[in-house]
Design an enzyme around this catalytic site. Sequence first.
Site, short mmCIF file in Angstrom:
data_model
loop_
_atom_site.label_atom_id
_atom_site.label_comp_id
_atom_site.label_asym_id
_atom_site.label_seq_id
_atom_site.Cartn_x
_atom_site.Cartn_y
_atom_site.Cartn_z
N GLU A 85 -1.20 1.61 -5.22
CA GLU A 85 -0.93 3.16 -4.89
C GLU A 85 -1.91 4.03 -5.53
O GLU A 85 -1.74 5.17 -5.66
CB GLU A 85 0.43 3.55 -5.06
CG GLU A 85 1.01 3.44 -6.73
CD GLU A 85 0.44 4.30 -7.50
OE1 GLU A 85 -0.54 4.06 -8.25
OE2 GLU A 85 0.91 5.35 -7.68
N TRP A 86 -3.15 3.28 -5.84
CA TRP A 86 -4.38 4.07 -6.13
C TRP A 86 -4.31 4.76 -7.53
O TRP A 86 -5.00 5.58 -7.88
CB TRP A 86 -4.96 4.87 -5.24
CG TRP A 86 -4.57 4.52 -3.67
CD1 TRP A 86 -5.04 3.47 -3.29
CD2 TRP A 86 -4.07 5.00 -2.64
NE1 TRP A 86 -4.56 3.13 -2.01
CE2 TRP A 86 -3.80 4.01 -1.58
CE3 TRP A 86 -3.25 6.04 -2.53
CZ2 TRP A 86 -3.37 4.41 -0.27
CZ3 TRP A 86 -2.49 6.56 -1.48
CH2 TRP A 86 -2.63 5.78 -0.07
N GLY A 87 -3.05 4.52 -8.31
CA GLY A 87 -3.33 5.03 -9.77
C GLY A 87 -2.53 6.43 -9.65
O GLY A 87 -2.24 7.08 -10.53
N ASP A 127 -10.33 3.73 -3.23
CA ASP A 127 -10.78 2.38 -2.77
C ASP A 127 -12.35 2.34 -3.29
O ASP A 127 -13.28 3.15 -3.25
CB ASP A 127 -11.05 2.36 -1.18
CG ASP A 127 -9.71 2.13 -0.73
OD1 ASP A 127 -8.98 2.15 -1.36
OD2 ASP A 127 -9.45 2.07 0.66
N ASP A 144 0.83 -0.98 -0.09
CA ASP A 144 0.10 -0.07 -0.18
C ASP A 144 0.95 1.39 0.08
O ASP A 144 1.98 1.33 -0.04
CB ASP A 144 -0.92 0.00 1.23
CG ASP A 144 -2.42 0.79 0.92
OD1 ASP A 144 -2.66 1.36 0.21
OD2 ASP A 144 -3.09 0.14 1.78
C1 GLA Z 1 -6.00 1.53 1.63
C2 GLA Z 1 -6.01 0.58 0.62
C3 GLA Z 1 -7.16 -0.60 0.91
C4 GLA Z 1 -7.04 -1.40 2.14
C5 GLA Z 1 -6.72 -0.28 3.35
C6 GLA Z 1 -6.10 -0.69 4.67
O1 GLA Z 1 -7.09 2.29 1.61
O2 GLA Z 1 -6.56 0.96 -0.75
O3 GLA Z 1 -7.68 -1.50 -0.12
O4 GLA Z 1 -6.04 -2.25 1.86
O5 GLA Z 1 -5.63 0.67 2.72
O6 GLA Z 1 -5.92 0.11 5.32
#
Ligand code: GLA
Length: 433
Positions: free
Chosen positions: A192-194, A214, A159
Site C-alpha cells: 500500500e506504498w506506505g 513504485d 496491492d
Molecule cells: C502498483 C504496484 C506495483 C505493481 C503495479 C501493478 O503500482 O505498486 O508494484 O504491482 O501496481 O499494476
Amino acid sequence: MKRIKTLLTVSLLLMAVQVCFSQRTPDKPLPKWEGLADTPQMGWSSWNKFQTNIHEDLIKDIADKMVEYGLVDAGYVYLNLDDGWHGERDAQGFIHEDPEKFPSGMKALADYLHARGLKLGIYSDAGTNTCACYAGSLGHEYQDAFMYAHWGVDYLKYDWCYTNNINPKGAYALMRNALRAAGRPILFSMCEWGSSKPWEWAADVGHSWRTTGDIGISFMPIPLRRGPDGRPLWKALGVMEIVEMNEPLRQYAGPGHWNDPDMLEVGNGMSVSEDRAHFTLWCMMAAPLILGNDITNMTPETLAIITNREMIAVDQDPLGIQGLRLKKDGDLQYWFKPLSDGDWAFCILNTGDAAVMVPVDWTALEVNDTLSGRATSFGIVNYTVRNIWNPAAKPFTTLAKGRGKQRGQMVPVNTQVVVDPHDVVAFRLTPKQ
Ligand code: GLA
C-alpha cells in the site's frame, strides 16, 4: 472439462462453508503464517520488465533460466506473477486465470515451479480492481485465498488500487485471516506504498510492506512533471529517493516483517555501477530481493551482481537487522549493518559524478547502534576486512602493532579506497580471534 470445473467449484464452496461453520469464523482474527520470512524473501517478479505482458511460456522459460543460472541455488525461490494473470470470476465468484495467457492453468504452473525448487507468487488487490484494472479481491477475500491455496500458491502480493474509503488495517487483516483459513502457508507481501504507515501496525499482518511508491529505472531522483492543468503527474521514484524514505524506518524491520523498498531494477537499464550500488543498498537495508529483469536475456555483469553470495549473505543475515547510514559527507555516504557473530557489513556510497579517493579512518567511523545494542569498538576489536565486490583483493586488518612511541600497542590501520561515481565499495568485517 465443464464437469471438472463444476466439481472444483463445489469443493471450494464446501471448503468455504466448512470454515464459516468451524470455530475459525472469518470475522475472528487469525494469526499470520509464521516462519515464512525469517530472512527477507528472495525471488523474481514479472512487473518491472514485462508489466501485464505475461504468459505461461514466458514464465516457464524464466523458471528454467532461474534454475540454469544458479538463481534458485542463490536463494531466489519465489517466481511472482504480478498484475495481469487474471481471467474472469465465474458465476459463484471464484477467480480464474486468463485462459489464453495460462492455457494449462495455474495449478499446472505451480506444479511446474515446485518440481524445479521454485515457489509460485501471485498478485491481487484489496480494492475492486487491480492497478491494471483486473478483478480485485474486495468482497472475495476468502474465495480468492481458497483458490490460491487450491492452486498451490506460496506468495501473495496485495496491492492498494481502487480501494476508495476502505480502512487499510481492516483490509489487510481480512486477507491475512483468509490466507490463514485457507490452510496453505502463503507469504503475505503488503503493497500500500506506505500510505498508512504500515510499519507502525502491520508486524502481525504481513511479512513485508512497501514503504514507498513504485521504483523507476533511475539511480538519482526522477523530476516531478506537471500536467496541462498544473497538477503533479504520477511519477516513479529513483533508487536514491527510495533510500531516503526507507532508511529511517529501520527500527520497524525484523525477522518475519520487513520494510520493502520495492522490487529491484538491476539489469533494466542503469549503469553497472548504479546496479551494483542499488543492489548493495537493498542488501544493507535487509530488503526483500525481488528481481525485476529479463532473466532469459541478461549480461554477465547483471548475473554477477545478483548472484554475489557475500552480498546476498549481508541481506540474508539471520540477525535480521536493517542497516544504518552512519553519516553523509557531501556525495559520500557511510553505511553499516550489524551481522551475526560480531561481523559488520560496511559500505561507502558515492552519489557524485566523479570518482573519489576516500581515506578510511576507523576511529572516525565508530558505530554505537542502540537498536541492535552493537558497537564496532574499532579501538579494541581487530577486524579482518574483506572486499565483497572484489573478493580477489587481499583482506586487511583494522588494527596492527604500532611502532615508535606506540611500540607493541594495537593501533588503527587506516587505509584509502577509490569509490567510483554512482558506485559503492562494500566490505565484510569479521572480528579476529
Ligand atoms: C502498483 C504496484 C506495483 C505493481 C503495479 C501493478 O503500482 O505498486 O508494484 O504491482 O501496481 O499494476
